[in-house]
Design an enzyme around this catalytic site. Sequence first.
Site, PDB file in Angstrom:
ATOM      1  N   HIS A   1      54.927  91.563  32.589  1.00  0.00           N
ATOM      2  CA  HIS A   1      55.159  93.158  32.706  1.00  0.00           C
ATOM      3  C   HIS A   1      56.200  93.346  31.800  1.00  0.00           C
ATOM      4  O   HIS A   1      56.853  92.745  31.120  1.00  0.00           O
ATOM      5  CB  HIS A   1      55.308  93.675  33.975  1.00  0.00           C
ATOM      6  CG  HIS A   1      56.608  93.270  34.831  1.00  0.00           C
ATOM      7  ND1 HIS A   1      56.892  92.067  34.966  1.00  0.00           N
ATOM      8  CD2 HIS A   1      57.855  94.214  34.842  1.00  0.00           C
ATOM      9  CE1 HIS A   1      58.226  91.997  35.529  1.00  0.00           C
ATOM     10  NE2 HIS A   1      58.730  93.281  35.561  1.00  0.00           N
TER      11      HIS A   1
ATOM     12  N   HIS B   1      59.134  95.030  31.572  1.00  0.00           N
ATOM     13  CA  HIS B   1      60.364  95.270  31.525  1.00  0.00           C
ATOM     14  C   HIS B   1      61.292  94.323  30.884  1.00  0.00           C
ATOM     15  O   HIS B   1      61.057  93.151  30.346  1.00  0.00           O
ATOM     16  CB  HIS B   1      60.641  95.032  33.030  1.00  0.00           C
ATOM     17  CG  HIS B   1      60.694  95.964  34.068  1.00  0.00           C
ATOM     18  ND1 HIS B   1      60.311  95.997  35.262  1.00  0.00           N
ATOM     19  CD2 HIS B   1      60.373  97.439  33.625  1.00  0.00           C
ATOM     20  CE1 HIS B   1      60.054  97.125  35.786  1.00  0.00           C
ATOM     21  NE2 HIS B   1      59.757  98.095  34.994  1.00  0.00           N
TER      22      HIS B   1
ATOM     23  N   ASP C   1      64.149  92.625  30.910  1.00  0.00           N
ATOM     24  CA  ASP C   1      64.366  91.372  31.454  1.00  0.00           C
ATOM     25  C   ASP C   1      63.338  90.061  31.298  1.00  0.00           C
ATOM     26  O   ASP C   1      63.561  88.990  31.713  1.00  0.00           O
ATOM     27  CB  ASP C   1      65.197  91.534  32.698  1.00  0.00           C
ATOM     28  CG  ASP C   1      64.325  91.790  33.841  1.00  0.00           C
ATOM     29  OD1 ASP C   1      63.607  92.991  33.572  1.00  0.00           O
ATOM     30  OD2 ASP C   1      64.478  91.452  35.239  1.00  0.00           O
ATOM     31  N   HIS C   2      62.411  90.713  31.281  1.00  0.00           N
ATOM     32  CA  HIS C   2      60.904  89.778  31.125  1.00  0.00           C
ATOM     33  C   HIS C   2      60.559  89.693  30.010  1.00  0.00           C
ATOM     34  O   HIS C   2      59.503  88.812  29.290  1.00  0.00           O
ATOM     35  CB  HIS C   2      59.884  90.281  31.949  1.00  0.00           C
ATOM     36  CG  HIS C   2      60.353  90.324  33.521  1.00  0.00           C
ATOM     37  ND1 HIS C   2      59.860  89.292  34.435  1.00  0.00           N
ATOM     38  CD2 HIS C   2      61.400  90.987  33.970  1.00  0.00           C
ATOM     39  CE1 HIS C   2      60.543  89.504  35.398  1.00  0.00           C
ATOM     40  NE2 HIS C   2      61.182  90.751  35.402  1.00  0.00           N
TER      41      HIS C   2
ATOM     42  N   HIS D   1      54.673  97.177  40.948  1.00  0.00           N
ATOM     43  CA  HIS D   1      56.187  97.063  40.548  1.00  0.00           C
ATOM     44  C   HIS D   1      55.877  97.896  39.409  1.00  0.00           C
ATOM     45  O   HIS D   1      56.499  98.688  38.814  1.00  0.00           O
ATOM     46  CB  HIS D   1      56.433  95.551  40.268  1.00  0.00           C
ATOM     47  CG  HIS D   1      57.940  95.321  39.702  1.00  0.00           C
ATOM     48  ND1 HIS D   1      58.887  96.027  40.101  1.00  0.00           N
ATOM     49  CD2 HIS D   1      58.271  95.110  38.422  1.00  0.00           C
ATOM     50  CE1 HIS D   1      60.230  95.777  39.321  1.00  0.00           C
ATOM     51  NE2 HIS D   1      59.514  95.316  38.037  1.00  0.00           N
TER      52      HIS D   1
ATOM     53  N   ASP E   1      57.610  90.140  38.939  1.00  0.00           N
ATOM     54  CA  ASP E   1      58.430  90.802  39.801  1.00  0.00           C
ATOM     55  C   ASP E   1      57.665  91.349  41.122  1.00  0.00           C
ATOM     56  O   ASP E   1      57.846  92.765  41.539  1.00  0.00           O
ATOM     57  CB  ASP E   1      58.993  91.815  39.214  1.00  0.00           C
ATOM     58  CG  ASP E   1      60.240  91.341  38.750  1.00  0.00           C
ATOM     59  OD1 ASP E   1      60.528  90.121  38.600  1.00  0.00           O
ATOM     60  OD2 ASP E   1      60.942  92.404  37.820  1.00  0.00           O
TER      61      ASP E   1
ATOM     62  N   HIS F   1      63.053  86.329  40.029  1.00  0.00           N
ATOM     63  CA  HIS F   1      64.393  86.736  40.247  1.00  0.00           C
ATOM     64  C   HIS F   1      64.897  85.725  41.766  1.00  0.00           C
ATOM     65  O   HIS F   1      63.939  85.526  42.563  1.00  0.00           O
ATOM     66  CB  HIS F   1      64.628  88.080  40.604  1.00  0.00           C
ATOM     67  CG  HIS F   1      64.553  88.907  39.658  1.00  0.00           C
ATOM     68  ND1 HIS F   1      65.798  89.421  38.507  1.00  0.00           N
ATOM     69  CD2 HIS F   1      63.437  89.470  39.048  1.00  0.00           C
ATOM     70  CE1 HIS F   1      65.075  90.173  37.697  1.00  0.00           C
ATOM     71  NE2 HIS F   1      63.805  90.227  38.012  1.00  0.00           N
TER      72      HIS F   1
HETATM   73 ZN   LIG Z   1      62.637  91.386  36.681  1.00  0.00          ZN
HETATM   74 ZN   LIG Z   2      60.482  94.125  36.556  1.00  0.00          ZN
END
Ligand SMILES: [Zn+2]
Ligand SMILES: [Zn+2]
Length: 260
Positions: free
Chosen positions: A52, A54, A56-57, A108, A130, A168
Amino acid sequence: MTLTPLPAFDDNYLWLLDNGREALVVDPGDAAPVAAALDARGLTLAGILLTHHHGDHVGGVNALRDRLQGPIYAPAREQMPEPVQRVQGGDAVTLLGLRFSVLDVPGHTAGHIAYFAEVPGADPLLFCGDTLFSAGCGRLFEGTPTQMHASLQSLAALPLQTRVCCAHEYTLSNLRFAREVDPANPALTTYAAWCEAERAAGRPTLPARVGTERQINPFLRCAEPALRESARRHAPLKLPAVPSPVDVFATLREWKNGFR
Ligand SMILES: [Zn+2]
Ligand SMILES: [Zn+2]
């Protein structure tokens, strides 16, 4: 095949899978830990899987391009660092000789996908970003409770021994909520003790297992009477006398958003 969770940021894992020569990485939010692991072990980067949009990915994707010797697979309906190869539920992609089925798991984010593969001689693998966490699930930033509940149920239907590679390390804080809403579940007590010992020893609690999550994860257990009763006690005025599993899911998810 070796599966390695590379810690990044505060609590992310960037999952690296390798056969001793070639590796794939899932959701490299940061390039540095991936590059360090590849160099330390003399591995070629044969592909990247993205779940996805985001940061942090996907934040490390562009910095890994110069060493990448294969494709970047990414969700069809999300904004991505271009160029990538777009995939969606029903597609399959092959990396390191493994065939990964793509699953649509909106909730998400609106276009979130997951990757599942059978592994010869080992337990199956699920990279779920996530969507599913051990003892918890992702927040609903873009999707509805109905979508997320269906997404989680489709993951819960995978083989029980599937290794669930969540993005995570949220397990201990998820377990505090799980024990609040499902206090009489003995499997939860046993699992929490194991997770606390793992973290105390500096080890990840992941990968999780589908079979264990089905026993302990409240967000996969919304049809269970114990969870239904907890949801009803928490939101007696909002819920009908016999709330549906989606009603229970929505109540638990909202409850957890404010839970400390
Ligand atoms: Zn994440
Ligand atoms: Zn995420």
